[in-house]
Every structure is written in structure tokens, then in C-alpha cells.
Write a protein that holds these residues in place. Structure first.
Motif, mmCIF file in Angstrom:
data_model
loop_
_atom_site.group_PDB
_atom_site.id
_atom_site.type_symbol
_atom_site.label_atom_id
_atom_site.label_comp_id
_atom_site.label_asym_id
_atom_site.label_seq_id
_atom_site.Cartn_x
_atom_site.Cartn_y
_atom_site.Cartn_z
ATOM 1 N N VAL A 121 -16.962 -79.501 27.668
ATOM 2 C CA VAL A 121 -17.093 -79.908 26.274
ATOM 3 C C VAL A 121 -18.265 -79.113 25.741
ATOM 4 C CG1 VAL A 121 -17.587 -81.780 24.664
ATOM 5 C CG2 VAL A 121 -16.184 -82.218 26.691
ATOM 6 N N LEU A 122 -18.011 -78.272 24.755
ATOM 7 C CA LEU A 122 -19.005 -77.301 24.325
ATOM 8 C C LEU A 122 -19.183 -77.353 22.809
ATOM 9 C CD1 LEU A 122 -20.827 -75.006 25.328
ATOM 10 C CD2 LEU A 122 -18.878 -73.452 25.103
ATOM 11 N N GLY A 123 -20.415 -77.522 22.373
ATOM 12 C CA GLY A 123 -20.727 -77.511 20.946
ATOM 13 C C GLY A 123 -22.094 -76.904 20.737
ATOM 14 N N MET A 124 -22.165 -75.850 19.922
ATOM 15 C CA MET A 124 -23.430 -75.145 19.727
ATOM 16 C C MET A 124 -23.727 -74.966 18.248
ATOM 17 S SD MET A 124 -23.282 -72.197 22.670
ATOM 18 C CE MET A 124 -24.951 -71.690 22.274
ATOM 19 N N LEU A 125 -25.004 -74.886 17.926
ATOM 20 C CA LEU A 125 -25.420 -74.648 16.554
ATOM 21 C C LEU A 125 -25.099 -73.218 16.152
ATOM 22 C CD1 LEU A 125 -28.879 -76.465 16.521
ATOM 23 C CD2 LEU A 125 -26.638 -77.353 15.871
ATOM 24 N N GLY A 126 -25.012 -73.000 14.850
ATOM 25 C CA GLY A 126 -24.604 -71.697 14.349
ATOM 26 C C GLY A 126 -25.586 -70.582 14.617
ATOM 27 N N ASP A 127 -26.859 -70.920 14.908
ATOM 28 C CA ASP A 127 -27.858 -69.892 15.130
ATOM 29 C C ASP A 127 -28.087 -69.591 16.604
ATOM 30 O OD1 ASP A 127 -28.998 -72.293 15.744
ATOM 31 O OD2 ASP A 127 -30.764 -72.064 14.480
ATOM 32 N N GLY A 156 -24.459 -77.686 25.559
ATOM 33 C CA GLY A 156 -24.660 -77.035 24.274
ATOM 34 C C GLY A 156 -25.815 -77.677 23.535
ATOM 35 N N SER A 157 -25.637 -77.845 22.246
ATOM 36 C CA SER A 157 -26.675 -78.422 21.398
ATOM 37 C C SER A 157 -27.105 -79.793 21.890
ATOM 38 C CB SER A 157 -26.148 -78.547 19.966
ATOM 39 O OG SER A 157 -26.879 -79.494 19.230
ATOM 40 N N LEU A 158 -28.413 -80.059 21.863
ATOM 41 C CA LEU A 158 -28.899 -81.361 22.286
ATOM 42 C C LEU A 158 -28.398 -82.467 21.369
ATOM 43 C CD1 LEU A 158 -30.623 -82.089 24.731
ATOM 44 C CD2 LEU A 158 -32.593 -82.289 23.216
ATOM 45 N N TYR A 159 -28.144 -82.133 20.100
ATOM 46 C CA TYR A 159 -27.575 -83.112 19.184
ATOM 47 C C TYR A 159 -26.209 -83.584 19.683
ATOM 48 C CZ TYR A 159 -31.038 -81.221 15.907
ATOM 49 O OH TYR A 159 -32.203 -80.796 15.313
ATOM 50 N N MET A 160 -25.380 -82.625 20.074
ATOM 51 C CA MET A 160 -24.047 -82.965 20.562
ATOM 52 C C MET A 160 -24.116 -83.675 21.899
ATOM 53 S SD MET A 160 -21.488 -82.094 22.873
ATOM 54 C CE MET A 160 -21.799 -80.400 23.392
ATOM 55 N N VAL A 161 -24.973 -83.179 22.797
ATOM 56 C CA VAL A 161 -25.110 -83.767 24.111
ATOM 57 C C VAL A 161 -25.554 -85.227 24.016
ATOM 58 C CG1 VAL A 161 -26.611 -83.700 26.144
ATOM 59 C CG2 VAL A 161 -25.455 -81.625 25.391
ATOM 60 N N ALA A 162 -26.476 -85.517 23.106
ATOM 61 C CA ALA A 162 -26.946 -86.892 22.929
ATOM 62 C C ALA A 162 -25.816 -87.804 22.485
ATOM 63 C CB ALA A 162 -28.077 -86.926 21.915
ATOM 64 N N MET A 172 -11.836 -80.079 18.620
ATOM 65 C CA MET A 172 -11.901 -81.491 18.272
ATOM 66 C C MET A 172 -13.249 -81.752 17.622
ATOM 67 S SD MET A 172 -10.719 -84.739 20.512
ATOM 68 C CE MET A 172 -9.059 -84.074 20.445
ATOM 69 N N GLU A 173 -13.255 -81.993 16.320
ATOM 70 C CA GLU A 173 -14.519 -82.114 15.579
ATOM 71 C C GLU A 173 -15.340 -83.305 16.042
ATOM 72 O OE1 GLU A 173 -16.203 -82.038 10.994
ATOM 73 O OE2 GLU A 173 -14.041 -81.973 11.386
ATOM 74 N N SER A 174 -14.682 -84.422 16.332
ATOM 75 C CA SER A 174 -15.384 -85.623 16.779
ATOM 76 C C SER A 174 -15.887 -85.450 18.208
ATOM 77 C CB SER A 174 -14.446 -86.827 16.705
ATOM 78 O OG SER A 174 -14.876 -87.872 17.534
ATOM 79 N N THR A 180 -16.365 -78.704 20.178
ATOM 80 C CA THR A 180 -16.638 -79.776 19.224
ATOM 81 C C THR A 180 -17.794 -79.391 18.318
ATOM 82 O OG1 THR A 180 -16.949 -82.175 19.032
ATOM 83 C CG2 THR A 180 -18.248 -81.041 20.712
ATOM 84 N N ARG A 181 -18.028 -80.237 17.317
ATOM 85 C CA ARG A 181 -19.026 -79.931 16.288
ATOM 86 C C ARG A 181 -20.297 -80.741 16.497
ATOM 87 N NH1 ARG A 181 -21.301 -81.504 11.588
ATOM 88 N NH2 ARG A 181 -21.481 -79.973 9.900
ATOM 89 N N PRO A 182 -21.452 -80.083 16.684
ATOM 90 C CA PRO A 182 -22.712 -80.826 16.742
ATOM 91 C C PRO A 182 -23.000 -81.506 15.404
ATOM 92 C CG PRO A 182 -22.981 -78.575 17.562
ATOM 93 C CD PRO A 182 -21.640 -78.642 16.912
ATOM 94 N N ASN A 183 -23.581 -82.667 15.473
ATOM 95 C CA ASN A 183 -23.927 -83.408 14.260
ATOM 96 C C ASN A 183 -25.238 -82.871 13.712
ATOM 97 O OD1 ASN A 183 -24.126 -85.244 12.198
ATOM 98 N ND2 ASN A 183 -24.852 -86.916 13.498
ATOM 99 N N SER A 184 -25.164 -81.713 13.048
ATOM 100 C CA SER A 184 -26.350 -81.060 12.516
ATOM 101 C C SER A 184 -25.947 -80.169 11.345
ATOM 102 C CB SER A 184 -27.025 -80.205 13.593
ATOM 103 O OG SER A 184 -28.006 -79.369 13.025
ATOM 104 N N PRO A 185 -26.803 -80.064 10.328
ATOM 105 C CA PRO A 185 -26.519 -79.139 9.227
ATOM 106 C C PRO A 185 -26.437 -77.691 9.683
ATOM 107 C CG PRO A 185 -28.279 -80.677 8.620
ATOM 108 C CD PRO A 185 -28.027 -80.857 10.083
ATOM 109 N N ARG A 186 -26.979 -77.418 10.854
ATOM 110 C CA ARG A 186 -26.974 -76.050 11.383
ATOM 111 C C ARG A 186 -25.755 -75.770 12.255
ATOM 112 N NH1 ARG A 186 -32.234 -76.555 14.515
ATOM 113 N NH2 ARG A 186 -31.663 -74.518 15.357
ATOM 114 N N ALA A 187 -24.747 -76.647 12.197
ATOM 115 C CA ALA A 187 -23.553 -76.456 13.037
ATOM 116 C C ALA A 187 -22.791 -75.199 12.643
ATOM 117 C CB ALA A 187 -22.645 -77.676 12.951
#
Length: 438
Positions: free
Chosen positions: A339-345, A416-422, A392-394, A365-372
Motif C-alpha cells: 500500500v503506497l501513498g506519497m506526497l507530490g514533492d 510512504g507518507s507518514l500522513y498516510m501511514v498514520a 484507491m483514494e481512501s 492511495t492518496r495521503p491526507n495532505s494538501p501536498r498529495a
């Protein structure tokens, strides 16, 4: 003001974005009586491992009988995780009180023509006030981003640490290892001992900065070394020893997985030795106890067994390299459902190049961040290695889908992103979910 209102106010400050520089934080701290000048600080920066190393140093200090403050960022589940004393999180009502006290100073600054401090600057100022009022013996202070103009760099610490330097936050810190290392070396100050595990070009930059400041650095890998006592293919604590400048520390154990954590542990031991030289009473037994007690969730954390689920916040290329090594060591024959989700930067292609060869399937998947950003583009990178790629966005849906896809003998790895991992961790461990997410 209640805690929910306080969190809402603090969250609104994120509109000021990432605005590096020390002017705003220095002005705010001046209005608060400069609490940072009255604290004994261990300042820990670097690209990867700075959080783990901070936790280990704090745990060693606690084992030595100190009242050890710890300020880290970001958090996984609750904002209160950022402020800990001997492992205990700050109380929500104390956060509320701190924000209530700082708010008039923020409003006065703006009224007088100053830029509004950022959310991280306010959080940092709160940390200095809180830990001073709580009478900590030491504050272990993790750098937020970079070093030179990170808001934590207002301190004059007892010891500074640079764990390593890798490519990360390039839009703020520079486009080469040398440029990034120069920014991170900004925490080096005259007369303040430095411990570093940096290597290659980064080490050259760090050593040059030390020379300019008249500092003789302690080099992990030269002055302080480590070795595993046995190749550990179970998931028991890692067993190792560290040869420091003041002694050899045998029969050490660490619950954190991955060979890179042994480097972080050696760095923490080197830091503890410097503090010992400054008068802190830290014995070999207390170093051993502190390392054994250190915990840092979402870093190669096994949270389920059937199927096995591994969570790791590998948000950049070097983090992915450490994760890949751990997968090859602990799970050498298991196909992996990522399951992989990373920020755009972030370095998406590089991360996938490292992890992709182990992928049996990938759920993007999509991290819950404006920087996704364009999070879906990660699917194209993953498709170079496996035809089993799904979007899968959720995050919760992505976790459930990965568990469905994992066949007998397969491993689920969420990274990936700590936001998504959390968020994924809360799906798997719902008791960790905080009522207040910011």
C-alpha cells in the motif's frame, strides 16, 4: 477556549505554510522571556533517523534518572505526541493553555507589522515554554526541516547531532547532497560538540563547517562503531554492541527493526558519551536499558501476523533503501502487497525503483495532505514492476483491499507518507485513533 478550539486555531496557522527563517520565532520567544535559553538541549537533525535517534537519546536519559523532554514532529495520531516527558504525552488541557497564552503575542506581532509565525514556529515556542515550566533536565529537540533556518535552531545546545544527509525537501534545501548538507550543518555552533553519522560528500561539508566553528566532530563509523552480534532473522530484538570513545557497550538490544537503526543506536550512544563528558551521570547499564526501552511506532513496525502487515514511513529514496534491505532480511521469500501513498514533492520514481522488484501487487492511495498532488501518477511507476496495480483514494479502503489480495505466504507492507501511514495504522489498530487528529 477548549482543546478542540485550540487545535482548530493551530490548524488554521498552516495557511502560513513553510516559511523558513529565524526572525519570527526569535521575536515571539523574546516576548515569552526567551525560555529556550534556559534549557539544556540536545539538538538532533539529519534527513532520516533523526526521530528514532531522538527517541533513543531521550530513553537513555530517562534510564539514567533524568527528567527527559522530547519534542518531535510530525505526529502520527495526536498532536500531543509531539511533547513528551519521560515518555508521557502532554495533556490536552495543557496544550490549550499554552495556545491561549501565545495567542495575544501572535496578534500583537501582526499588529506591530511582523509576519505571522507559522504553525511549526508556534509549536516550537510552545515546546520551549512547556519544557522549561516542567523543569526537564534535558530537552531532546528534533529539527523540523533542514537546520540553518529551522525554527529550532535558536537554541545553543549542549550537543548537536546530524544523523545523515540524503535527498529530501529539495524545493527548500537544495538540489544536491552538498547543498542540503550545508543547510543541515547550520546547527553546528562554536564550542558545541557535534556527533554525526554522515558519509561521503555530506560528511565533507559537515567537517568543513565544524572546522569553521572550531568543533572536533565525533564520527559514527570512525570514533564510535557498532556490529550486530548475530544475523537476526527472527523478529526478536536486534542484538549488537557499540565500541564508543569511553567504553565498549556489550549485549545491547533494540526492538526497532532494520540495520539502519543500529547506526542510529550508535549515534545515540555517542551522544550519551558527550553528555557524560559534560557531567551527566550515564552508566553503561543505563545506556543498555535506555536502548532496550526505546519505541518508535510506524518504523518497520509489525502490526499484524495473519497475514503479516509491516508499516514503515519510508517517505524518500534513502528510507526506501532501508525498507528494502529490511524486507530482504526479515521476509526474503515472501511476495509483497504494497500500500503506497506519497506526497507530490517526494521522489516517487526512485522509491518505486527500489521497492518495485519486491512487489506482487501495489495499491496506490492518496495521503491526507494538501501536498498529495497528482497521487495517481504513482500507479504508472508501479506498473513498471507488476501488472497488479490498483488505485484507491481512501486509505482505509486501500488497506482492506491489500488484506484481501494478500494470499498465503504474502506480506502486506504499508509505506510512504507518514500522513498516510498514520491513517492506515488507525485502521489496523483502531485503539490508536485519537479523538483530535491534528
Amino acid at each position: 477556549m477548549h482543546y478542540r478550539e485550540a487545535m482548530s486555531y493551530l490548524q488554521q496557522l498552516t495557511k502560513f505554510g513553510i516559511n523558513l527563517g529565524l526572525g519570527r520565532i526569535e521575536e515571539l520567544l523574546g516576548r515569552l522571556g526567551n525560555p529556550h535559553r534556559q534549557l539544556r538541549v540536545v539538538h538532533i537533525g539529519g534527513t532520516n533517523g533523526k526521530g528514532s535517534t531522538s527517541v533513543m537519546v531521550s530513553s537513555i536519559l530517562q534510564a539514567a534518572g533524568c527528567r527527559a523532554g522530547l519534542f518531535t514532529s510530525p505526529h502520527l495520531h495526536s498532536y500531543t505526541e509531539r511533547y513528551r516527558i519521560n515518555g508521557e504525552q502532554i495533556r490536552p488541557e495543557r496544550v490549550t493553555g499554552l495556545i491561549r497564552r501565545l495567542k495575544p503575542h501572535l496578534e500583537a506581532m501582526v499588529a506591530e507589522g511582523f509576519e505571522h509565525p507559522t504553525e511549526f514556529e508556534v509549536s516550537t515556542a510552545m515546546a520551549f515554554v512547556y519544557f522549561l515550566e516542567e523543569g526537564v533536565d534535558y530537552l531532546v529537540l528534533e529539527v523540523g526541516m533542514g537546520g540553518a533556518i529551522d525554527s529550532t535552531n535558536v537554541v545553543l545546545p549542549r550537543v548537536a547531532v546530524i544523523t545523515n544527509v540524503a535527498m529530501d525537501h529539495m524545493e527548500y534545501l537544495g538540489q544536491t547532497i552538498g547543498e542540503i548538507a550545508s543547510v543541515k550543518a547550520g546547527i553546528i555552533k562554536p564550542g558545541v560538540p557535534l556527533v554525526t553519522a554522515a558519509a561521503g560528500e555530506a560528511l565533507e561539508v559537515v567537517e568543513a563547517a565544524c572546522a569553521r566553528q572550531g568543533v572536533d566532530p565525533v564520527l559514527v563509523g570512525r570514533d564510535v562503531t557498532w556490529r550486530p552480534l548475530a544475523e537476526n532473522l527472527s523478529r526478536e530484538p536486534q542484538k549488537f554492541e557499540v565500541a564508543g570513545r569511553l567504553g565498549v557497550y556489550q549485549d545491547l538490544e533494540l526492538s526497532l527493526l532494520g540495520g539502519h537503526q543500529l547506526v542510529n543506536a550508535a549515534t545515540a550512544v555517542a551522544c550519551a558519551e558527550v553528555l557524560s563528558e559534560q557531567g551527566a551521570a550515564i552508566s553503561a547499564a543505563e545506556i543498555r536499558a535506555g536502548l532496550a526501552a526505546a519505541r518508535w511506532p510506524a518504523r518497520l513496525e509489525l502490526v499484524a501476523a495473519d497475514p503479516p502487515v509491516l508499516i514503515d514511513g519510508a517517505h524518500n529514496y534513502e528510507g526506501a533503501v532501508s525498507l528494502r534491505r529490511a524486507l530482504d532480511l526479515y521476509f526474503p521469500d515472501r511476495p509483497v502487497v504494497f500500500v503506497l501513498g506519497m506526497l507530490g514533492d517526494k521522489e516517487r520514481a526512485g522509491v518505486v525503483d527500489v521497492l518495485g522488484p519486491r512487489a506482487g501487487a501495489v495499491i496506490v492511495t492518496r495521503p491526507n495532505s494538501p501536498r498529495a498532488g497528482d497521487w495517481e501518477l504513482l500507479a504508472g511507476e508501479a506498473a513498471r514492476f507488476t501488472p497488479r496495480v490498483e488505485l484507491m483514494e481512501s486509505v482505509s479502503g486501500a488497506v482492506q483491499r491489500a488484506l484481501e489480495l494478500a494470499g498465503s505466504g504474502e506480506l502486506v507492507c504499508i509505506t510512504g507518507s507518514l500522513y498516510m501511514v498514520a491513517e492506515a495504522r488507525e485502521v489496523l489498530l483502531p485503539e490508536q485513533k485519537s479523538e483530535f487528529q491534528f
